[in-house]
Structure formats: structure tokens, C-alpha cells
Enzyme design. Structure first.
Site, PDB file in Angstrom:
ATOM      1  N   ARG A  74      36.367  40.937  38.963  1.00  0.00           N
ATOM      2  CA  ARG A  74      36.806  41.304  40.209  1.00  0.00           C
ATOM      3  C   ARG A  74      38.306  41.775  40.181  1.00  0.00           C
ATOM      4  O   ARG A  74      39.180  40.830  40.027  1.00  0.00           O
ATOM      5  CB  ARG A  74      36.796  40.152  41.293  1.00  0.00           C
ATOM      6  CG  ARG A  74      37.774  40.236  42.188  1.00  0.00           C
ATOM      7  CD  ARG A  74      37.428  39.005  43.514  1.00  0.00           C
ATOM      8  NE  ARG A  74      37.596  37.840  43.070  1.00  0.00           N
ATOM      9  CZ  ARG A  74      38.624  37.102  43.146  1.00  0.00           C
ATOM     10  NH1 ARG A  74      39.731  37.815  43.330  1.00  0.00           N
ATOM     11  NH2 ARG A  74      38.684  35.749  42.769  1.00  0.00           N
ATOM     12  N   HIS A 106      39.796  38.072  46.168  1.00  0.00           N
ATOM     13  CA  HIS A 106      38.384  37.487  46.608  1.00  0.00           C
ATOM     14  C   HIS A 106      38.129  38.020  48.020  1.00  0.00           C
ATOM     15  O   HIS A 106      37.174  38.799  48.128  1.00  0.00           O
ATOM     16  CB  HIS A 106      38.287  36.147  46.517  1.00  0.00           C
ATOM     17  CG  HIS A 106      37.122  35.453  47.403  1.00  0.00           C
ATOM     18  ND1 HIS A 106      35.779  35.612  46.466  1.00  0.00           N
ATOM     19  CD2 HIS A 106      36.742  34.902  48.306  1.00  0.00           C
ATOM     20  CE1 HIS A 106      35.019  34.923  47.347  1.00  0.00           C
ATOM     21  NE2 HIS A 106      35.657  34.629  48.614  1.00  0.00           N
ATOM     22  N   TYR A 112      46.062  31.512  41.007  1.00  0.00           N
ATOM     23  CA  TYR A 112      45.134  30.789  40.173  1.00  0.00           C
ATOM     24  C   TYR A 112      44.819  31.722  38.929  1.00  0.00           C
ATOM     25  O   TYR A 112      44.253  30.941  37.985  1.00  0.00           O
ATOM     26  CB  TYR A 112      43.981  30.373  40.879  1.00  0.00           C
ATOM     27  CG  TYR A 112      43.099  31.462  41.660  1.00  0.00           C
ATOM     28  CD1 TYR A 112      42.351  32.140  41.048  1.00  0.00           C
ATOM     29  CD2 TYR A 112      43.609  31.617  42.948  1.00  0.00           C
ATOM     30  CE1 TYR A 112      41.741  33.206  41.730  1.00  0.00           C
ATOM     31  CE2 TYR A 112      42.797  32.459  43.797  1.00  0.00           C
ATOM     32  CZ  TYR A 112      41.806  33.573  43.008  1.00  0.00           C
ATOM     33  OH  TYR A 112      41.417  34.454  43.637  1.00  0.00           O
TER      34      TYR A 112
HETATM   35  C1  LIG Z   1      27.260  28.059  51.159  1.00  0.00           C
HETATM   36  C2  LIG Z   1      28.677  28.658  51.014  1.00  0.00           C
HETATM   37  N1  LIG Z   1      29.335  28.021  50.580  1.00  0.00           N
HETATM   38  C3  LIG Z   1      30.722  28.232  50.405  1.00  0.00           C
HETATM   39  C4  LIG Z   1      31.232  29.472  50.889  1.00  0.00           C
HETATM   40  C5  LIG Z   1      32.589  29.903  50.740  1.00  0.00           C
HETATM   41  N2  LIG Z   1      32.614  30.963  49.705  1.00  0.00           N
HETATM   42  C6  LIG Z   1      32.605  32.006  50.141  1.00  0.00           C
HETATM   43  S1  LIG Z   1      32.673  33.258  48.821  1.00  0.00           S
HETATM   44  C7  LIG Z   1      32.625  31.862  47.718  1.00  0.00           C
HETATM   45  C8  LIG Z   1      32.579  32.037  46.487  1.00  0.00           C
HETATM   46  C9  LIG Z   1      31.215  32.969  45.924  1.00  0.00           C
HETATM   47  O1  LIG Z   1      31.541  33.238  44.490  1.00  0.00           O
HETATM   48  P1  LIG Z   1      30.470  34.252  43.567  1.00  0.00           P
HETATM   49  O2  LIG Z   1      29.216  33.594  43.923  1.00  0.00           O
HETATM   50  O3  LIG Z   1      30.931  34.286  42.250  1.00  0.00           O
HETATM   51  O4  LIG Z   1      30.816  35.754  44.301  1.00  0.00           O
HETATM   52  P2  LIG Z   1      32.124  36.376  44.560  1.00  0.00           P
HETATM   53  O5  LIG Z   1      32.986  36.131  45.554  1.00  0.00           O
HETATM   54  O6  LIG Z   1      32.917  36.200  43.118  1.00  0.00           O
HETATM   55  O7  LIG Z   1      31.534  37.937  44.449  1.00  0.00           O
HETATM   56  C10 LIG Z   1      32.837  30.700  48.464  1.00  0.00           C
HETATM   57  C11 LIG Z   1      32.726  29.496  47.729  1.00  0.00           C
HETATM   58  C12 LIG Z   1      30.090  30.417  51.749  1.00  0.00           C
HETATM   59  N3  LIG Z   1      30.278  31.186  52.102  1.00  0.00           N
HETATM   60  N4  LIG Z   1      28.878  29.726  51.750  1.00  0.00           N
END
Ligand SMILES: Cc1ncc(C[n+]2csc(CCOP(=O)(O)OP(=O)(O)O)c2C)c(N)n1
Ligand SMILES: [Mg+2]
Length: 363
Positions: free
Chosen positions: A258, A262, A271
Site C-alpha cells: 500500500r 490506509h 508507524y
Molecule cells: C471486522 C472488522 N474489524 C475491524 C475493522 C477496522 N478495519 C478496517 S480496515 C482494517 C485492516 C484491514 O487490513 P487488510 O485486511 O490487510 O486490508 P487493507 O486495509 O490493508 O487493504 C481494519 C482492522 C473492520 N472494518 N472490520
């Protein structure tokens, strides 16, 4: 009763076709036709520029928060270009490149990000699910659709997207297990972009690869260079052929990065270090793909310059479309209307805060 070893002979294949300078391994080049290559390149560039404009528009308060796809365009376009238009596509929240490939108008994505329900509507005839925010929840839905396609004997597969963080959720494991047991036509695209907000890949799991998580379910898993559209395309194409033959699902781990925030509510400077970002900037999928296309004489520098101009105009005119449509749409406050018969106090409070904010800021 002896103690003995049960021998498990498993391995995960790794695939990369373009090197970091955009030179292909000639034997592995999938020889995609010229029109498809140009469309892939155009959509990757459009997605990149659209992200950049959206970041500006978010800072100006024209849209709310969103998750940029910057850096992940090859993972997204390499995979979606390898399936058919009437296959199903199930996204998470970062699949802007995929949405553009599928035909979702930029104005729709902008309206969605500005809080208008109408922006989330999938154009008629497009077999896509809407954006899914709860991490990994969409993977079970993708398996449900694939199961339905199988029961209805339709020759349609389902490609679904999620991140590295999603592989730590129960939904991911339930979905993969069900998919393999019921032999559903699924392709699971895991975009391992090294971060789940501020949680680095190393803290996400002790597994050496994410692809190997498929093996526990008896499913093939492959790891590919996710910044190489040809490698992603090849792996997805092979997975699609297997799924269509009735040979079941595949997990594809696209190793990518990425390159941006985020979401617009995040500051990665807190971080992760610049050195890491610079290292991945050098592996940016777009210049690499452009070099490949130039070497094959499919694209010249002047074509890229003309395309940049065309794309710039296209993105700006998407905002004009938004302005034309916005007056006739329901107030975004309707998002509070359809969940509960009687709105709980905490939601009422949020509604009031949003109403006040909109009044203080001219909507
Ligand atoms: C069930 C749930 N827990 C927490 C969140 C908050 N949250 C949004 S994105 C994210 C991280 C996701 O990481 P990843 O799966 O690696 O996808 P990326 O954002 O890197 O594309 C979190 C913890 C959420 N949206 N849904
Ligand atoms: Mg991630």
C-alpha cells in the site's frame, strides 16, 4: 499404539514474470492480446490518477474518507482482467481499479465516498457486490454466490478480494473450508499489502506465506509478485480454468504494498519508515508495466502523455457529473433511516451531529 509421523508433502508455488525493470521471462509471458494489455494499462493509470484527485477532494471536504488503491493496481487489474465480464466480483473496500475495470462510473464511487447511498448502486447487469467494510465478511458471501452458481449449473465463477489482515478473521477460514469441501468455483485474491492499518505483516501471522493457509483446507495456494500484472493474470487465469472445469477454488496471495494511506483518516508516518516506502516505490507496478509495453512497441512515450491528458479530463468531468446529480439525490442523512424501526439513542446522536455539521458547512 505407536507414535509416528504423518508425512505432509506440501509446497507453495511462487510466480513472477516481469523483473523489476519490466523485462519479462519470455517462457512465462502469458501473451495477452494488445487491446487487453492497453486496457489494463489505461485502467491502472486511471485508478492512480483518480486516487490522487480523490485525496485532494477529501482534503477540501468534498468527499468523506476512502481507501486508496495506490500501489495495488497490478494485483487488482491482473486478476480481474483474467476472468469474464459476467463472472461475479466481490470486493472489500480498496478495489477502485477493479470497480473501474468492471464499468462502475467514477461519479458513482465519488457519490458513495461523499455519503450518498445512490453511489453504491451497482450498474444494471454488472455481477458485482457492493463495497464491504467489515473485514473478511465478504469472503463468505463470495462462497455463497459460487455455491449458488454451482447448484444452478451456471458457468460462472466468483473472484473475491481481501487483504492480509483479513486472513486472521474467522470468516476467511470458514469461507475457504466450505469452498473446498463443496468444491465451489471461487478465486480468492489476497492482496498482501504488508499492512493492516498499523499492524505489519510480521505481526499478523507466523505463517511464512499467506498462500499456504489454503493448504490446510486441501486447496491450492500460490504466491505471486502482486506488482507484476502478468504474473497475477497468469495465476488467476489458471485458477479460472480449474474452477470452470469443476476442480474447485484457489487462493492467490499477491505480494504488493500500500503506497498511500490506509484511509484518509490515517497517517502512516506514525508507524512505518520512509526507507520501506522508498523501497516499494521502486517496485511501483505502473512504470514497470509501461516499460514492458514500450519494449514490446505497444505503447510509446507520446501515447502515455496523451493518455495522461485524456484521463485528467475524464476524472475532472466525473466531478462535474457528481455536481449535476447531487441536487436530485436523497440527503445522506437517510443512511440512518433503514436499519432500525426505532432508532437507538446513540444513532440518533450521530444523526444529529451529522445534521449539524452539514448545516454548519453548507451541506
Ligand atoms: C471486522 C472488522 N474489524 C475491524 C475493522 C477496522 N478495519 C478496517 S480496515 C482494517 C485492516 C484491514 O487490513 P487488510 O485486511 O490487510 O486490508 P487493507 O486495509 O490493508 O487493504 C481494519 C482492522 C473492520 N472494518 N472490520
Ligand atoms: Mg493489508
Amino acid at each position: 499404539m505407536p507414535r509416528k509421523k504423518i508425512k505432509l508433502e506440501h509446497s507453495v508455488e511462487y510466480l513472477s514474470i516481469l523483473d523489476e525493470k519490466g523485462k519479462p521471462d519470455k517462457d512465462l509471458d502469458p501473451k495477452i492480446d494488445k487491446d487487453t494489455l492497453l486496457r489494463m494499462h489505461r485502467t491502472m493509470l486511471l485508478s492512480r490518477r483518480f486516487d490522487e484527485y480523490q485525496l485532494r477532494w477529501q482534503k477540501q471536504g468534498r468527499i468523506g474518507t476512502f481507501a486508496p488503491a495506490k500501489g495495488q493496481e497490478a494485483s487488482q487489474i491482473g486478476s480481474i482482467a483474467a476472468v469474464e465480464d459476467d463472472d461475479w466480483m466481490v470486493p472489500s473496500f480498496r478495489e477502485t481499479s477493479v470497480a473501474l475495470w468492471r464499468g462502475t462510473p467514477m461519479s458513482g464511487l465519488l457519490l458513495f465516498n461523499a455519503g450518498y447511498n445512490e453511489g453504491g448502486e451497482i450498474p444494471e447487469g454488472q455481477n458485482d457486490l457492493p463495497i464491504s467494510i467489515p473485514v473478511a465478511s465478504q469472503i463468505t458471501e463470495a462462497v455463497g454466490i459460487a455455491y449458488a452458481m454451482k447448484m444452478q449449473k451456471k458457468d460462472r465463477l466468483v473472484v473475491s478480494y481481501f487483504g492480509d489482515g483479513a486472513t486472521s478473521e474467522g470468516d476467511f477460514h470458514e469461507a475457504l473450508n466450505f469452498s473446498q469441501v463443496f468444491n465451489t468455483p471461487n478465486i480468492f485474491i489476497c492482496q498482501n499489502n504488508q499492512w493492516a492499518i498499523s499492524v505489519p505483516r510480521e505481526q499478523q501471522t507466523e505463517s511464512r506465506t499467506l498462500a499456504q493457509k489454503a493448504l490446510a483446507y486441501g486447496m491450492p495456494g500460490i504466491q505471486v509478485d502482486g506488482n507484476d500484472p502478468l504474473a497475477v493474470y497468469t495465476a488467476t487465469r489458471e485458477a479460472a480454468e480449474r474452477a470452470r472445469k469443476g476442480d474447485g477454488p484457489t487462493l492467490i496471495e499477491c505480494v504488493t504494498y500500500r503506497l498511500s494511506v490506509h484511509t484518509t483518516a490515517d497517517d502512516p508516518g506514525k508507524y512505518r519508515d520512509e526507507e520501506e516506502e522508498e523501497k516499494w516505490e521502486e517496485r511501483d507496478p505502473i512504470p514497470r508495466f509501461q516499460q514492458y509495453l514500450k519494449d514490446r512497441r505497444i505503447l510509446r512515450k507520446k501515447d502515455i502523455d496523451a493518455l495522461e491528458k485524456e484521463i485528467d479530463d475524464e476524472v475532472k468531468s466525473a466531478w462535474d457529473e457528481v455536481e449535476e446529480q447531487i441536487e436530485s439525490l436523497d440527503d445522506p442523512l437517510v443512511m440512518f433511516d433503514h436499519l432500525f424501526e426505532e432508532r437507538p439513542a446513540y444513532l440518533e446522536e450521530q444523526r444529529q451531529t451529522m445534521k449539524q455539521y452539514r448545516e454548519d458547512n453548507d451541506g
